[in-house]
Design a protein around this motif. Structure first.
Motif, PDB file in Angstrom:
ATOM      1  N   THR A  27       0.864  -1.179   0.000  1.00  0.00           N
ATOM      2  CA  THR A  27       0.000   0.000   0.000  1.00  0.00           C
ATOM      3  C   THR A  27       0.898   1.225   0.000  1.00  0.00           C
ATOM      4  N   TYR A  28       0.605   2.157  -0.900  1.00  0.00           N
ATOM      5  CA  TYR A  28       1.434   3.348  -1.078  1.00  0.00           C
ATOM      6  C   TYR A  28       0.613   4.608  -0.858  1.00  0.00           C
ATOM      7  N   ALA A  29       1.187   5.557  -0.124  1.00  0.00           N
ATOM      8  CA  ALA A  29       0.615   6.897  -0.020  1.00  0.00           C
ATOM      9  C   ALA A  29       1.296   7.714  -1.106  1.00  0.00           C
ATOM     10  N   VAL A  30       0.513   8.244  -2.043  1.00  0.00           N
ATOM     11  CA  VAL A  30       1.089   8.907  -3.207  1.00  0.00           C
ATOM     12  C   VAL A  30       0.583  10.327  -3.367  1.00  0.00           C
ATOM     13  N   ARG A  31       1.358  11.112  -4.090  1.00  0.00           N
ATOM     14  CA  ARG A  31       0.924  12.451  -4.467  1.00  0.00           C
ATOM     15  C   ARG A  31       1.643  12.850  -5.742  1.00  0.00           C
TER      16      ARG A  31
END
Length: 195
Positions: A43-47
């Protein structure tokens, strides 16, 4: 631009954003070091941002991407947030979708289908109780993702309207790092895919 076109445009760039996460100056074509295939699972937190191909307008986007390994490659589930510009002002929008891909020379290459859920009230989040919202057009994206030397996911997507839909083409680039279960409480729900 009418509401469905705005929604579709946002959806496309979000789809692209979800799949595009990474570090700077990474050679996507070179493949993994030492010939070892990387594991993209997590799971990746992206922006990142979405850019309209013709007009060059840019929007910021952020959220989560979940990559799960399967027998045939990977599945991607994502939920992103952005402020979509309208004539009445920026409108909060959720970009949700699913995709599939396979490893090719150390890169994750695939396609995704995304949809935009927009608030009809400028400045009010789509999750706020009793706020009317609508579902925008479907967007189809092609993506290329890689993990840089620091394990940061880098994704670039090119987004276009699905058959029978209207949407201005965009390119989305997002970057992000894996997060653990303790970090998931503050993140948006990524279980729902496009309709």
């Amino acid at each position: 631009m009418n509401a469905p076109n705005r929604a579709f445009l946002l959806t496309a760039f979000v789809a692209a954003g979800i799949l595009a996460c990474g570090g700077a100056e990474t050679d996507v074509a070179s493949g993994p070091p030492g010939g070892v295939e990387p594991s993209f699972e997590g799971t990746y937190a992206v922006r990142g941002s979405t850019v309209e191909t013709v007009r060059g307008n840019t929007r910021q986007i952020e959220g989560t991407v979940i990559l799960s390994q399967t027998e045939n490659g990977y599945t991607a589930t994502f939920s992103m947030n952005t402020n979509f510009p309208t004539s009445e002002g920026p409108v909060p929008a959720d970009v949700i979708g699913k995709g599939e891909g396979q490893i090719n020379a150390g890169r994750l290459v695939g396609e995704a289908e995304t949809q935009l859920v927009m608030s009809t009230v400028p400045g009010i989040d789509t999750g706020f109780a009793f706020v009317p919202r609508f579902v925008g057009p479907k967007i189809v994206s092609t993506m290329v993702a890689l993990l840089d030397e620091d394990g940061v996911l880098v994704v670039e997507t090119e987004n276009r309207a699905a058959d029978g839909e209207q949407y201005a083409a965009t390119k989305t680039t997002v970057r992000g790092s894996r997060i653990g279960p303790a970090d998931l409480g503050a993140l948006p729900d990524v279980a729902a895919g496009p309709r």
